[in-house]
Scaffold this active site. Structure first.
Site, short mmCIF file in Angstrom:
data_model
loop_
_atom_site.label_atom_id
_atom_site.label_comp_id
_atom_site.label_asym_id
_atom_site.label_seq_id
_atom_site.Cartn_x
_atom_site.Cartn_y
_atom_site.Cartn_z
N ARG A 18 87.58 58.33 0.08
CA ARG A 18 86.33 58.44 0.87
C ARG A 18 86.47 57.68 2.19
O ARG A 18 85.83 58.02 3.19
CB ARG A 18 85.13 57.95 0.05
N TYR A 76 71.65 73.69 19.23
CA TYR A 76 71.82 74.21 17.88
C TYR A 76 70.56 73.86 17.08
O TYR A 76 70.23 72.69 16.90
CB TYR A 76 73.08 73.63 17.22
N ASP A 106 78.00 67.73 22.26
CA ASP A 106 78.41 68.77 21.30
C ASP A 106 79.20 69.81 22.10
O ASP A 106 78.64 70.57 22.88
CB ASP A 106 77.17 69.39 20.64
N LYS A 145 83.70 76.17 13.50
CA LYS A 145 83.72 77.26 14.49
C LYS A 145 85.14 77.43 15.05
O LYS A 145 86.05 77.73 14.31
CB LYS A 145 82.70 77.00 15.59
N1 PLP Z 1 76.71 72.62 16.86
C1 PLP Z 1 76.69 73.92 17.18
C2 PLP Z 1 76.75 74.32 18.64
C3 PLP Z 1 76.60 74.91 16.19
O1 PLP Z 1 76.56 76.20 16.54
C4 PLP Z 1 76.52 74.49 14.83
C5 PLP Z 1 76.42 75.48 13.73
O2 PLP Z 1 76.18 76.65 13.96
C6 PLP Z 1 76.55 73.13 14.53
C7 PLP Z 1 76.65 72.22 15.57
C8 PLP Z 1 76.48 72.64 13.11
O3 PLP Z 1 77.74 72.80 12.52
P1 PLP Z 1 77.99 72.99 10.94
O4 PLP Z 1 77.44 74.33 10.57
O5 PLP Z 1 79.48 72.88 10.83
O6 PLP Z 1 77.29 71.88 10.27
#
Ligand code: PLP
Length: 405
Positions: free
Chosen positions: A75, A127, A201, A226
């Site tokens: 962990r 998001y 992000d 992604k």
């Molecule tokens: N950031 C963006 C731009 C996303 O499109 C997403 C998910 O679609 C996330 C964060 C969250 O990621 P996860 O689905 O891996 O938790």
């Protein structure tokens, strides 16, 4: 023997480009080379691919010292995470990286370092899963959240100036799913002037197109689900830091204590997926630009939202801070409202109707149906994640769908 060196007839040879780079034997290699080869093998028995180590625990010697030197329990430390973490830190020009169970686990670990009474500034369109969690968690935790309009270049500075205790500026650029572009260098100046940190992000831009740490950000976050993994078969997240400071230490502790780690196999698959990151992203970006240009003046399209188009309000900033392309994500606003948009999605034969992004297959999604009436997303918007299929097939599919719908 460890870390990418192996013995050959008594001589030690380096098998990984990054090692040769670190040893200053050769010029710095390009990031494409680092990604293609990986940066590290944990046991240099000559294997070109890093091993998968399933052990959750690590032995001690008779003095009770850890045999590995530092690893005690998976962990906290997992050797299978390290190839992807090292590669990502190199690609982002960061000091260190950590994998997380998901993009959300990475983002929430950052926010959870804030104390009640502190303030976060974030875009209104981002998001949606993170925005929703942020609003709920902040209400419970006593954190003040200020949302700003990412389409207005001055709105971030205004939002930061309106409160006293801003500790974190969280941005996403391009913003999912309108693809508004936020000026990272300017956001860093605004945040730092108030003593706040800037986290970005960068899931959609990827390190192929943008390196936020070089523009002044303190932290980069990825949904590794992604583009980094790129094959729609792993859920994972990652953070990369510009400084190995107390804040980073707290984030790492948060990961270990909350157990926000990916599975070992997922981490191994992720380093494998990252080997093709540059070719996948380049192909997706080139196709996305061709598609955006092809449909910009289509009679059934109200607007194409893509930062690579000169008509996009964020194009100037995107051209400055994105390199080699504008990413594989774009949105189409369909004339005739939400029913017309849904009919186009339903008429597609090559695009797959599914959520998520960044895989090899192209996806089409009506975000408003997913997000519901509270959503700030235009109801006529279709989000496209462009994969690596033939561009001609993707254009032909959208043309026939727009004609039939
Ligand atoms: N950031 C963006 C731009 C996303 O499109 C997403 C998910 O679609 C996330 C964060 C969250 O990621 P996860 O689905 O891996 O938790």
């Amino acid at each position: 023997m460890s870390n990418g060196t192996a013995r050959s007839g008594g001589a030690t040879v380096c098998i990984f480009a990054v090692m040769r780079m670190d040893m200053k034997e050769e010029r710095r290699v390009d990031p494409e080379t680092l990604a293609a080869q990986g940066t590290q093998a944990s046991e240099a028995d000559g294997s070109v691919v890093p091993p998968l180590t399933p052990s959750t625990t690590f032995a001690r010697d008779t003095h009770y010292a850890l045999l590995s030197g530092s690893r005690s329990y998976a962990r906290d430390h997992n050797p299978t995470f390290e190839p992807a973490e090292h590669l990502l830190a190199h690609l982002e020009h960061g000091k260190a990286a950590r994998l997380f169970a998901s993009g959300m686990a990475a983002a929430t670990a950052v926010v959870q370092t804030l104390a009640p009474g502190e303030r976060i500034v974030a875009p209104r369109v981002m998001y949606w899963g993170l925005r929703n969690w942020l609003l709920r968690f902040s209400a419970q935790w006593g954190i003040d959240v200020a949302l700003f309009d990412a389409a207005d270049p001055d709105a971030l500075a205004r939002a930061v100036a309106q409160g006293n205790n801003t500790r974190l500026v969280w941005i996403e650029t391009p913003c999912n799913p309108t693809w508004d572009v936020i000026d990272i260098a300017r956001a860093a100046d605004v945040a730092h002037a108030r003593g706040a940190k800037l986290a970005v992000d960068s899931t959609v831009a990827t390190p192929v197109h943008t390196r936020p740490l070089e523009l002044g950000a303190d932290l980069v976050m990825h949904s590794a689900t992604k583009y980094l993994n790129g094959h729609a078969d792993v859920v994972a997240g990652a953070l990369v830091t510009a400084h190995e400071d107390d804040w980073w230490q707290r984030i790492c502790e948060q990961r270990a204590e909350a157990g926000a780690i990916p599975g070992t196999f997922e981490a191994w698959l992720l380093q494998r997926g990252m080997r093709t990151l540059f070719v996948r992203v380049a192909a997706a970006s080139a196709s996305a630009l061709a598609i955006a240009r092809r449909f910009e003046d289509h009679p059934r399209i109200e607007r194409v939202l893509y930062p690579g188009l000169a008509s996009h309000p964020g194009h100037g900033v995107a051209a400055r801070q994105m390199h080699g392309g504008y990413g594989g994500m774009l949105s189409l606003r369909v004339k005739g409202g939400p029913e017309a948009a849904l009919a186009v999605a339903n008429a597609c034969r090559v695009f797959i109707r599914a959520t998520s992004l960044g895989g090899t297959e192209s996806l089409i999604e009506h975000r408003y149906t997913i997000e519901g009436p509270e959503s700030p997303i235009p109801p006529d918007l279709l989000r496209l994640s462009i994969g690596i299929e033939s561009t001609r097939d993707l254009i032909a599919d959208l043309e026939q769908a727009l004609e039939r719908a």
